[in-house]
Design a protein around this motif. Structure first.
Motif: not given
Length: 175
Positions: A22, A40-45
């Protein structure tokens, strides 16, 4: 752990290295150390993102380096049948048992191999690491973001635990 795993994947000749990260400074280091793609796990699974990157097939190998139940389960979900899952994360925060999701494990029929290991340590292992550094194959200094005196070691570990002030790895001076 994840950045070191990225270096290891590059050294072992991985064809496509996908890092899940991230923070932009860590994303840049992951790229520098060999990641081809950053999820980036804050933008997609991250599971959906990785499955999309692999055309729905999944990865040959996944490394769980964070030490969480969520990332452990995600490693099973993104690894294709016959693949390998390596757990190097330290699971100390969540003391509940790790669970293997049955569907991505094909109800036990997926032939996925799971590896776990503590740091083996020892002279042979350390000598291999030092040789990689001496020959220029690995340069860990870009990970070193902060320096501390030995009497500040508790502060350094606290900062690492809470990822304060952009810390990645501390250098501890013993003088």
């Amino acid at each position: 752990m994840g950045l070191s795993a990225t270096i290891g994947c590059r050294l072992r000749g991985a064809g496509l290295i996908i890092a899940v990260e991230t923070l932009p400074p860590r994303q840049e280091l992951a790229r520098r150390f060999g990641a081809d793609v950053i999820v980036d796990h804050t933008r997609c699974d991250p599971v959906a993102g990785i499955m999309e990157l692999t055309d729905g097939h999944g990865v040959d190998a996944a490394i769980e380096a964070l030490g969480s139940r969520r990332t452990g389960e995600a490693a099973f979900r993104v690894t294709k049948p016959g693949g390998r899952i390596s757990n190097v994360g330290y699971h100390r925060e969540d003391l509940e048992p790790l669970e293997i999701p049955l569907e991505p494990f094909s109800y036990g029929m997926s032939d996925k191999q799971v590896y776990t290991r503590l740091n083996r340590g020892g002279c042979d292992w350390l000598n291999r690491l030092f040789l990689l550094m001496r020959t220029g194959k690995v340069d860990p200094t870009p990970m070193t973001t902060h320096e501390f005196r030995f009497d500040e070691i508790v502060k350094a570990f606290r900062m690492m635990e809470f990822k304060e002030d952009g810390i990645i790895k501390p250098l501890i001076h013993f003088d």
